[in-house]
Write a protein that holds these residues in place. Structure first.
Motif, PDB file in Angstrom:
ATOM      1  N   ARG A 154      68.328  52.001  -0.324  1.00 24.21           N
ATOM      2  CA  ARG A 154      68.603  53.068  -1.282  1.00 24.21           C
ATOM      3  C   ARG A 154      67.332  53.657  -1.876  1.00 24.21           C
ATOM      4  O   ARG A 154      67.262  54.862  -2.141  1.00 24.21           O
ATOM      5  CB  ARG A 154      69.502  52.529  -2.409  1.00 24.21           C
ATOM      6  CG  ARG A 154      70.922  52.249  -1.946  1.00 24.21           C
ATOM      7  CD  ARG A 154      71.784  51.650  -3.047  1.00 24.21           C
ATOM      8  NE  ARG A 154      73.163  51.496  -2.570  1.00 24.21           N
ATOM      9  CZ  ARG A 154      74.130  50.950  -3.300  1.00 24.21           C
ATOM     10  NH1 ARG A 154      73.878  50.494  -4.520  1.00 24.21           N
ATOM     11  NH2 ARG A 154      75.348  50.858  -2.806  1.00 24.21           N
ATOM     12  N   GLU A 155      66.327  52.824  -2.084  1.00 22.45           N
ATOM     13  CA  GLU A 155      65.116  53.291  -2.740  1.00 22.45           C
ATOM     14  C   GLU A 155      64.081  53.842  -1.756  1.00 22.45           C
ATOM     15  O   GLU A 155      63.377  54.804  -2.060  1.00 22.45           O
ATOM     16  CB  GLU A 155      64.490  52.154  -3.557  1.00 22.45           C
ATOM     17  CG  GLU A 155      65.298  51.745  -4.767  1.00 22.45           C
ATOM     18  CD  GLU A 155      65.251  52.765  -5.881  1.00 22.45           C
ATOM     19  OE1 GLU A 155      64.211  53.442  -6.035  1.00 22.45           O
ATOM     20  OE2 GLU A 155      66.262  52.893  -6.602  1.00 22.45           O
ATOM     21  N   LEU A 164      65.621  43.010  -7.357  1.00 20.86           N
ATOM     22  CA  LEU A 164      64.933  44.123  -8.025  1.00 20.86           C
ATOM     23  C   LEU A 164      63.424  43.887  -8.082  1.00 20.86           C
ATOM     24  O   LEU A 164      62.627  44.814  -7.874  1.00 20.86           O
ATOM     25  CB  LEU A 164      65.492  44.316  -9.445  1.00 20.86           C
ATOM     26  CG  LEU A 164      66.882  44.935  -9.537  1.00 20.86           C
ATOM     27  CD1 LEU A 164      67.423  44.813 -10.967  1.00 20.86           C
ATOM     28  CD2 LEU A 164      66.855  46.408  -9.116  1.00 20.86           C
ATOM     29  N   SER A 165      63.034  42.656  -8.353  1.00 21.80           N
ATOM     30  CA  SER A 165      61.602  42.369  -8.417  1.00 21.80           C
ATOM     31  C   SER A 165      60.968  42.452  -7.029  1.00 21.80           C
ATOM     32  O   SER A 165      59.827  42.894  -6.880  1.00 21.80           O
ATOM     33  CB  SER A 165      61.351  40.990  -9.050  1.00 21.80           C
ATOM     34  OG  SER A 165      61.762  39.946  -8.189  1.00 21.80           O
ATOM     35  N   LYS A 170      57.887  48.815  -3.198  1.00 19.98           N
ATOM     36  CA  LYS A 170      57.570  50.188  -3.643  1.00 19.98           C
ATOM     37  C   LYS A 170      56.084  50.348  -3.901  1.00 19.98           C
ATOM     38  O   LYS A 170      55.497  51.417  -3.667  1.00 19.98           O
ATOM     39  CB  LYS A 170      58.379  50.519  -4.895  1.00 19.98           C
ATOM     40  CG  LYS A 170      59.869  50.695  -4.602  1.00 19.98           C
ATOM     41  CD  LYS A 170      60.695  50.810  -5.867  1.00 19.98           C
ATOM     42  CE  LYS A 170      60.558  52.167  -6.504  1.00 19.98           C
ATOM     43  NZ  LYS A 170      61.508  52.336  -7.643  1.00 19.98           N
ATOM     44  N   ALA A 171      55.455  49.268  -4.362  1.00 16.19           N
ATOM     45  CA  ALA A 171      54.003  49.332  -4.615  1.00 16.19           C
ATOM     46  C   ALA A 171      53.194  49.163  -3.336  1.00 16.19           C
ATOM     47  O   ALA A 171      52.052  49.604  -3.258  1.00 16.19           O
ATOM     48  CB  ALA A 171      53.615  48.239  -5.622  1.00 16.19           C
ATOM     49  N   SER A 172      53.789  48.536  -2.324  1.00 18.66           N
ATOM     50  CA  SER A 172      53.051  48.185  -1.120  1.00 18.66           C
ATOM     51  C   SER A 172      53.169  49.209  -0.002  1.00 18.66           C
ATOM     52  O   SER A 172      52.202  49.459   0.720  1.00 18.66           O
ATOM     53  CB  SER A 172      53.509  46.821  -0.611  1.00 18.66           C
ATOM     54  OG  SER A 172      52.913  46.481   0.610  1.00 18.66           O
ATOM     55  N   LEU A 173      54.361  49.790   0.174  1.00 18.35           N
ATOM     56  CA  LEU A 173      54.595  50.648   1.338  1.00 18.35           C
ATOM     57  C   LEU A 173      54.327  52.116   1.032  1.00 18.35           C
ATOM     58  O   LEU A 173      54.634  52.599  -0.053  1.00 18.35           O
ATOM     59  CB  LEU A 173      56.050  50.475   1.819  1.00 18.35           C
ATOM     60  CG  LEU A 173      56.433  49.058   2.274  1.00 18.35           C
ATOM     61  CD1 LEU A 173      57.861  49.057   2.789  1.00 18.35           C
ATOM     62  CD2 LEU A 173      55.490  48.558   3.362  1.00 18.35           C
ATOM     63  N   ALA A 203      68.331  44.038   1.017  1.00 18.65           N
ATOM     64  CA  ALA A 203      68.551  45.029   2.074  1.00 18.65           C
ATOM     65  C   ALA A 203      69.143  46.314   1.510  1.00 18.65           C
ATOM     66  O   ALA A 203      68.697  47.424   1.842  1.00 18.65           O
ATOM     67  CB  ALA A 203      69.464  44.439   3.150  1.00 18.65           C
ATOM     68  N   CYS A 204      70.129  46.177   0.638  1.00 20.15           N
ATOM     69  CA  CYS A 204      70.792  47.344   0.055  1.00 20.15           C
ATOM     70  C   CYS A 204      69.838  48.157  -0.818  1.00 20.15           C
ATOM     71  O   CYS A 204      69.757  49.395  -0.702  1.00 20.15           O
ATOM     72  CB  CYS A 204      72.000  46.881  -0.746  1.00 20.15           C
ATOM     73  SG  CYS A 204      72.931  48.207  -1.551  1.00 20.15           S
ATOM     74  N   LEU A 205      69.106  47.479  -1.702  1.00 21.24           N
ATOM     75  CA  LEU A 205      68.216  48.182  -2.627  1.00 21.24           C
ATOM     76  C   LEU A 205      67.031  48.810  -1.887  1.00 21.24           C
ATOM     77  O   LEU A 205      66.597  49.925  -2.236  1.00 21.24           O
ATOM     78  CB  LEU A 205      67.725  47.224  -3.708  1.00 21.24           C
ATOM     79  CG  LEU A 205      68.814  46.671  -4.647  1.00 21.24           C
ATOM     80  CD1 LEU A 205      68.212  45.682  -5.642  1.00 21.24           C
ATOM     81  CD2 LEU A 205      69.530  47.794  -5.382  1.00 21.24           C
TER      82      LEU A 205
END
Length: 340
Positions: free
Chosen positions: A22-23, A330-331, A337-340, A17-19
């Motif tokens: 933030r990203e 992280l994984s 990041k690749a999907s959304l 949730a946090c990462l």
């Protein structure tokens, strides 16, 4: 904005949730559900019924990190140290094997404060006592069913509960899993343990000088900690935590914890004769304590379906400690990041 549900408010769930916040920031709306009454999962901190000052960690006891992990996760460690969530462990731990360069940290406000820190940073909607029972694919979304209350729809779901609970979900998950994925999940194994916390009056002073002790020659108890001493938190009265060994957990797993607690306490008094009478005790059964066998090659997560996105994460996909949960989160972040 994608509606993301994270199932499980433990360490991996809170880190995810946090990462993600933030990203991906405004690209996601994050909701966290947990079936328990409080956040933490196996990072569990408990209090006696009549005290707000005393507490004890019934799950994970402290954080151990290698120099390599400390370097790769340096930003998180710096954040936790500077905010006072963790500090170096400075007490004597009897029976702890020497490990080159490994640093141990404790949480002054209890292990659950780690999870609460990341959940707070995430800005997620955290909803407790929401027990997920099934996932159903509805076009480009997931319809998530729970034990009580209406179902809700999300664009992506992250499952961070123990693997056997994932495999028990009703709905479409079982059909979506490939033969290979199911075989990998079926191989995951956990140890089981019981933990007991004992809370003492404020005037009690323990006669031993260690902070924690690993017991190597006992068929019941593996670990004892002066929990309040470990965290420098004796003000409300000292607390003691006892963890059973793995085999004892296996042998008594199907018994009620109230029937097992007297056996543990009897053995504790043999190890620590003269221990004062506690004012309160609490016993916890950890059916899924630590991962013994993880998913092969420890990928950190498993993408069950790309669209709508369904990811399984947690220590079952890497290893059971703080850094393992960080790597898993992280994984999982990389998938989003690749999907959304």
């Amino acid at each position: 904005m994608s509606r993301v549900l994270i199932v499980g408010a433990g360490l991996t769930g809170s880190l995810c949730a946090c990462l993600l916040r933030r990203e991906l920031q405004s690209r996601v709306h994050i909701t966290v559900w947990d079936k328990a009454r409080g956040a933490g999962g196996r990072m569990s901190t408990s209090r006696p019924p009549d005290s707000v000052c005393q507490s004890a960690d019934l799950g994970a006891q402290y954080i151990s990190t290698t120099p390599a992990y400390f370097q790769s996760h340096h930003s998180l460690y710096s954040e936790l140290l500077s905010s006072g969530v963790i500090r170096p462990l400075d007490g004597l731990i009897e029976g702890l094997k020497q490990r080159d360069g490994v640093q141990d940290y404790v949480t002054p406000r209890g292990m659950s404060s780690l999870v609460k820190h990341f959940l707070s940073e995430s800005g997620a909607d955290v909803l407790l006592e929401r027990h997920v029972t099934g996932l159903y694919r509805r076009g480009a979304s997931w319809e998530v069913h729970r034990k009580q209350g209406d179902s809700e729809t999300f664009d992506a779901v992250v499952l961070t509960m123990p693997v056997p609970q994932i495999l028990q979900l009703q709905g479409d998950v079982g059909d979506i899993l490939s033969v290979s994925q199911r075989e990998q999940l079926d191989r995951v194994q956990y140890s089981s343990r019981f933990a007991v916390a004992l809370f003492f009056p404020p005037d009690v002073v323990f006669s031993f000088d260690w902070t924690a002790r690993y017991v190597s020659d006992n068929s019941v108890i593996r670990y004892i900690a002066a929990d309040s001493r470990k965290r420098h938190a004796d003000s409300g009265g000292p607390s003691l935590v006892v963890h059973t060994c793995v085999q004892f957990g296996v042998d008594h797993l199907e018994q009620d914890k109230d029937d097992v607690q007297p056996i543990i306490l009897q053995e504790l008094h043999k190890l620590l004769p003269g221990l004062p009478q506690p004012i309160s005790t609490k016993c916890q059964k950890w059916r899924y304590s630590q991962v013994i066998t993880c998913v092969p090659d420890a990928p950190g997560h498993m993408t069950i379906l790309d669209q709508p996105l369904l990811v399984a994460a947690g220590d079952a996909f890497i290893h059971s400690n703080f850094d393992g949960c960080v790597e898993s989160a992280l994984s999982t972040l990389s998938v989003f990041k690749a999907s959304l």
